[in-house]
Design an enzyme around this catalytic site. Structure first.
Site, PDB file in Angstrom:
ATOM      1  N   CYS A  59     -28.349 -30.226 -14.950  1.00  0.00           N
ATOM      2  CA  CYS A  59     -28.179 -31.658 -15.170  1.00  0.00           C
ATOM      3  C   CYS A  59     -28.187 -31.992 -16.645  1.00  0.00           C
ATOM      4  CB  CYS A  59     -29.303 -32.413 -14.475  1.00  0.00           C
ATOM      5  SG  CYS A  59     -29.581 -31.798 -12.822  1.00  0.00           S
ATOM      6  N   GLN A  97     -37.584 -29.539  -5.192  1.00  0.00           N
ATOM      7  CA  GLN A  97     -37.574 -28.079  -5.393  1.00  0.00           C
ATOM      8  C   GLN A  97     -38.570 -27.351  -4.486  1.00  0.00           C
ATOM      9  OE1 GLN A  97     -35.693 -26.018  -7.210  1.00  0.00           O
ATOM     10  NE2 GLN A  97     -34.454 -27.609  -8.162  1.00  0.00           N
TER      11      GLN A  97
END
Ligand SMILES: *Cc1c(COP(=O)(O)O)cnc(C)c1O
Length: 393
Positions: free
Chosen positions: A324, A178
């Protein structure tokens, strides 16, 4: 109107990246392991991409391994370290807020007898070096702490943890998936031995990632087969995706300062307006040491999933929990780890801004958000509309 505020889940491919990739699908499609001109052309492109990526990370080209995604890189780092370790008992140190690619891998390794310590974070989602130090045992094989969290954007003290691990002679891995758009990922400054990246989180193609592995680090291979990637990661070299990833990384890094300035201003504007204009709204995670594009909010008396659906009906794409793990209706493990009550964690929604996000889009998203929150509270049995307040039963 269709507005994409889910850039932590994936990003759009940069058209310049697609341009670079096309020839390696169609004309220069040779297998880089082949001993003919088609193969050599492919190999040249891959070598060039590896050099460029290594230069950006401050690494040697021989320390860059191409994988299929961030998840594979995370799996390889942890499993590879455990499988290569000669310790009698094997122990991993990680945190409670890692991505499922780490947490689920740790859970699988625990079933195989590996010990794992999950270090807690504070209410801002930050891990303390002191707590990592306390978790270390004589059996610790590897420490894995993510550079930046995908749900709340908290940025960890990687360099300090890395320095400690190096002194202790313990491998240190970071999932930096990220962090590419805003953080300096120089591996020496970060003091990391292993670092995972994924191209589709920085406007590159899906299905390609990197595991950086410092020279001298010995971890077991994860994919067995051919001799690609210096014999450490088998599978036909994915020339077009590798070329695309290098291009995406170059573009991202060269625009970093501009990106951070623009996106953090929009982030702060979004947070300020929501907290001022919507009752019973909370920001999850701290304000400092936060990714410039991350806004994670909870709204009392509202389920994150209902809000997500209502925003989607109005063209605003966000996420509840992480892409997810939503699919399950459990509150996010990350928000719970901050010490937030489960009923409030249930109401969490993540807005992740992108380099193309405009102020007009944020204004529109805020209007839709205000209407959606009002509407959902009207139909919430927990919220007393007349009084404008609610209570949990
Ligand atoms: C998206 C993400 C991953 C998984 O990367 P894939 O390439 O999608 O497998 C791992 N860690 C973090 C922090 C992520 O945000």
């Amino acid at each position: 109107m269709k507005i994409y505020l889910d850039n932590a889940a994936t990003t759009a491919l940069d058209p310049n990246v697609l341009d670079k990739m096309t020839q390696y699908f169609i004309t220069d499609f040779g297998n880089p392991s082949s001993w003919h001109s088609f193969g050599r052309d492919g190999l040249k492109a891959v070598d060039n991409a590896r050099d460029e990526i290594a230069a950006i990370l401050g690494a040697k080209p021989s320390e860059i391994y191409f994988t299929s995604c961030g998840t594979e890189s995370d799996n390889w780092a942890l499993r590879g370290a455990v499988y290569a370790s000669t310790n009698k008992k094997k122990h991993i140190v990680t945190t409670t807020i890692e991505h499922p690619a780490i947490l689920d891998t740790c859970a699988a390794l625990e079933r195989d007898g590996v010990e794992v310590t999950y270090v807690a974070v504070d209410s801002d989602g930050l891990v303390k070096l002191e707590d990592i130090k306390k978790a270390i045992t004589d059996n610790t094989v590897i420490v894995s702490v993510m550079t930046a969290n995908n749900e709340i954007g908290s940025i960890q003290p990687i360099s300090e943890i890395g320095e400690f691990c190096r002194d202790e002679g313990i491998y240190f891995h970071t999932d930096a998936v990220q962090a590419v758009e805003s953080e300096d990922l120089n591996v020496d400054k970060l003091n990391v031995d292993l670092l995972s990246l994924s191209a589709h989180k920085f406007h590159g193609p899906k299905g390609i990632g990197i595991l950086y592995m410092r020279s001298g680090v010995k971890i077991a291979k994860y994919m067995t087969g051919g001799h690609q990637e210096r014999g450490q990661r088998a599978g036909t070299t994915n020339t077009p995706l590798i070329v695309g990833m290098a291009e995406a990384l170059k573009i991202t890094v060269s625009n970093r300062d501009q990106y951070v300035k623009k996106v953090s201003e929009l982030r702060d504007y979004l947070i300020d307006r929501v907290l001022n204009e919507i009752q019973f709204a909370h920001l999850n995670g701290g304000c400092i040491k936060r990714l410039p594009n991350n806004v994670n909010l909870s709204f009392d008396y509202i389920e994150g999933e209902s809000l997500l659906m209502m925003l989607d009906l109005n063209g605003v794409a966000v996420s509840s929990g992480s892409a997810c793990s939503s699919g399950s209706l459990e509150p996010s493990h990350v928000i719970l780890a901050l010490g937030v009550k489960p009923e409030i964690a249930h109401g969490s929604v993540r807005f992740s801004l992108g380099r193309e996000t405009t102020k007009g889009e944020i204004d529109y998203a805020i209007e839709v958000l205000k209407k959606s929150v009002t509407r959902l509270r009207e139909i919430s049995p927990l919220f007393n509309v007349q009084k404008g307040e609610g209570s949990y039963v």
